[in-house]
Design a protein around this motif. Structure first.
Motif, mmCIF file in Angstrom:
data_model
loop_
_atom_site.group_PDB
_atom_site.id
_atom_site.type_symbol
_atom_site.label_atom_id
_atom_site.label_comp_id
_atom_site.label_asym_id
_atom_site.label_seq_id
_atom_site.Cartn_x
_atom_site.Cartn_y
_atom_site.Cartn_z
ATOM 1 N N LEU A 47 -4.863 -11.771 -6.303
ATOM 2 C CA LEU A 47 -5.022 -11.984 -5.271
ATOM 3 C C LEU A 47 -3.210 -10.499 -5.004
ATOM 4 N N GLY A 48 -1.779 -10.779 -6.026
ATOM 5 C CA GLY A 48 -1.142 -10.520 -6.293
ATOM 6 C C GLY A 48 -0.668 -9.091 -7.109
ATOM 7 N N THR A 49 -1.857 -9.129 -7.770
ATOM 8 C CA THR A 49 -1.928 -7.693 -8.242
ATOM 9 C C THR A 49 -2.986 -6.966 -7.519
ATOM 10 N N ILE A 50 -4.039 -7.095 -6.030
ATOM 11 C CA ILE A 50 -4.325 -6.031 -5.413
ATOM 12 C C ILE A 50 -3.547 -5.853 -4.242
ATOM 13 N N PHE A 51 -2.341 -6.744 -4.119
ATOM 14 C CA PHE A 51 -1.479 -5.640 -3.187
ATOM 15 C C PHE A 51 -0.518 -4.990 -4.340
ATOM 16 N N THR A 52 -0.413 -5.443 -5.949
ATOM 17 C CA THR A 52 0.761 -5.002 -6.354
ATOM 18 C C THR A 52 0.586 -3.246 -6.038
ATOM 19 N N ILE A 53 -1.406 -3.113 -6.602
ATOM 20 C CA ILE A 53 -1.729 -2.034 -5.970
ATOM 21 C C ILE A 53 -1.605 -1.151 -5.729
ATOM 22 N N VAL A 234 0.618 -13.612 -0.167
ATOM 23 C CA VAL A 234 -0.270 -13.648 -0.977
ATOM 24 C C VAL A 234 -0.276 -15.556 -1.582
ATOM 25 N N ASN A 235 0.183 -16.411 -1.273
ATOM 26 C CA ASN A 235 -0.250 -17.697 -1.477
ATOM 27 C C ASN A 235 -0.807 -18.741 -0.307
ATOM 28 N N ALA A 354 8.287 -0.333 -1.952
ATOM 29 C CA ALA A 354 8.904 -0.734 -3.548
ATOM 30 C C ALA A 354 8.996 -1.979 -3.058
ATOM 31 N N CYS A 355 9.628 -2.690 -1.968
ATOM 32 C CA CYS A 355 10.416 -4.097 -2.332
ATOM 33 C C CYS A 355 8.928 -5.062 -2.310
ATOM 34 N N TRP A 356 8.287 -4.734 -1.948
ATOM 35 C CA TRP A 356 6.781 -5.108 -1.884
ATOM 36 C C TRP A 356 6.067 -5.599 -3.573
ATOM 37 N N PRO A 361 3.495 -8.902 -6.692
ATOM 38 C CA PRO A 361 3.183 -10.009 -8.132
ATOM 39 C C PRO A 361 4.283 -11.298 -8.261
ATOM 40 N N LEU A 362 5.420 -11.178 -8.282
ATOM 41 C CA LEU A 362 6.409 -12.149 -8.246
ATOM 42 C C LEU A 362 5.711 -13.477 -7.443
#
Length: 444
Positions: A47-53, A234-235, A354-356, A361-362
């Motif tokens: 899900l972190g990767t999805i939000f990163t995309i 994310v979590n 860009a902050c997100w 991912p962090l």
């Protein structure tokens, strides 16, 4: 607050925002469940990767869209982008591999990156008075907050009868409904701008943004909001499903608590902002985020994850999150001329996301490799950095006039008819390319 809804054009756009947000809210919950279905306990990482995309699309596409927003009819642009998003959402129930989700999310969020700042920049043109615009901002925040409550409740009801795949169909309905409402009104024509090169148009909004002290402070506060928001978005599914061992409906309820806190703040902000400046309200909201994350880290360390403290923490984070983000439109409107607003709103959209791009991912990586205690603590530290940056970069009084001199402008230029040295509120533009130094003989 509701008086602004008497304006038919704004009323239709507000309703368009609501139905699109409801559809997006259902998709957010469905994506979390889809990630868990495809990858189990590694869902936070997926899900972190999805939000990163999503953030990559926002950061890369928004400045380009902002550069060309004044070149196309706004209604045609917004309706076309809504229909693209609906078509992509229609494909999501049929994916079977994670990489397919990644591709579809990139297309959908690229369309959103063009849609959202154009939509936001249209509202000040419809409601130019600051008090009405402030109430429109609070209504907009309230729409997000109601979505964070209603979408999880609606999802919880639907999940009792259907698979989560059906939630994506609600997303399709939301985007199509938004398109129909936008096409039902006439929107203001884009304000013509001076001819500029592609590079100048693409970077103009970011250059205005970064040259304005209050907006540099806003960017830092965006980092504080993103750190806390990423922990929630994310979590939540990992904390509720894996750590607490609860079901899908409890995921929706936890996200609803975050929305409830944000809604409470949105209801209180119009009256608060009538009597208080934006700066202390927004910095105070960031402080709430830091305290909440630190408290949840301590509780997790001593007692492990607990359901009721998690709900309370998510609600308080929602209050702080709304206090930081709701007034941001006022700062953007105050910091740009009308013809530059689409570019500046696009800059805010890109830079804030860009902050997100950092925090999404962090947050997923931290909870996967180090657990919730560390994730809460590190994101609290990052939120604190953003809060202190807001204090440092945003001067306490930046709304007044500034004495400055224009030694760079040629004789006869309209801006110096009253003399090269003069005083007025500063907005970064072709005549004011940088903020004046804190002295009366500052040269621009």
């Amino acid at each position: 607050m509701l008086s602004v809804l008497t304006d038919r054009t704004y009323r239709h756009l507000f309703l368009a925002q609501i139905v699109a947000l409801l559809g997006t809210g259902l998709a957010t919950i469905a994506l979390g469940l889809l990630a868990y279905d495809l990858s189990g306990e590694r869902a936070g990482l997926v899900l972190g990767t999805i939000f990163t995309i999503k953030m990559v699309a926002y950061v890369g596409i928004a400045p380009i869209a902002g550069a060309f927003a004044n070149r196309w009819p706004r209604r045609t642009m917004l309706v076309s982008l809504d229909l693209i998003r609906a078509a992509v959402a229609l494909c999501l129930p049929f994916v079977t591999e994670v990489w397919q989700v990644y591709i579809l999310i990139f297309v959908l969020q690229s369309a959103s990156a063009a849609f959202t700042p154009t939509f936001q920049a249209t509202i000040p043109d419809i409601l130019p008075e600051e008090d009405r615009y402030t109430r429109a901002l609070s209504l907009s925040r309230l729409a997000y907050d109601l979505e964070n409550i209603i979408s999880p409740m609606l999802a919880a009801i639907l999940l009792a009868f259907v698979s989560y795949h059906a939630l994506f169909l609600g997303t399709v309905v939301g985007f199509v409904g938004s398109a129909l409402l936008v096409v039902s009104v006439m929107l203001p024509s884009p304000i013509p701008t001076a001819p500029r090169g592609i590079y100048d148009r693409t970077t103009r909004g970011i250059r205005i943004y970064l040259a304005t002290p209050r907006l540099r402070g806003l960017l830092s506060l965006n980092l504080a909001a993103a750190a806390a928001g990423a922990m929630v978005l994310v979590n939540t599914v990992v904390l509720v499903r894996a750590d607490l061992g609860l079901g899908e409906a409890q995921v929706a309820i936890a996200l609803g608590a975050f929305g409830a806190g944000s809604m409470l703040a949105a209801l209180a902000l119009p009256r608060l902002l009538d009597s208080r400046p934006d700066r202390p309200v927004m910095i105070g909201g960031a402080a709430l985020l830091v305290v909440s994350l630190l408290s949840l880290s301590l509780i997790s360390l001593i007692y492990d994850t607990q359901w009721l403290p998690l709900l309370a923490g998510w609600m308080i984070i929602g209050i702080g999150y709304s206090a930081v983000l709701t007034p941001s439109g006022r700062l953007l409107k105050r910091s740009a001329h009308a013809e530059d607003r689409p570019a500046v709103f696009a800059a805010q959209f890109a830079l804030s996301h860009a902050c997100w791009l950092v925090t999404y991912p962090l947050s997923g990586w931290l909870i996967t490799v180090a657990g919730p205690t560390t994730a809460f603590a590190v994101l609290a530290l990052l939120s604190a950095v953003g809060m202190f940056g807001g204090v440092v970069f945003w001067p306490q009084d930046d709304s007044g006039t500034h004495e400055h001199s224009h030694d760079d402008l040629p004789e006869g230029h309209p801006h110096i008819e009253g003399g090269r040295s003069h005083s007025h509120p500063i907005v970064i533009d072709d005549d004011h390319r940088q903020w004046p130094a804190q002295r009366s003989d500052a040269v621009l």
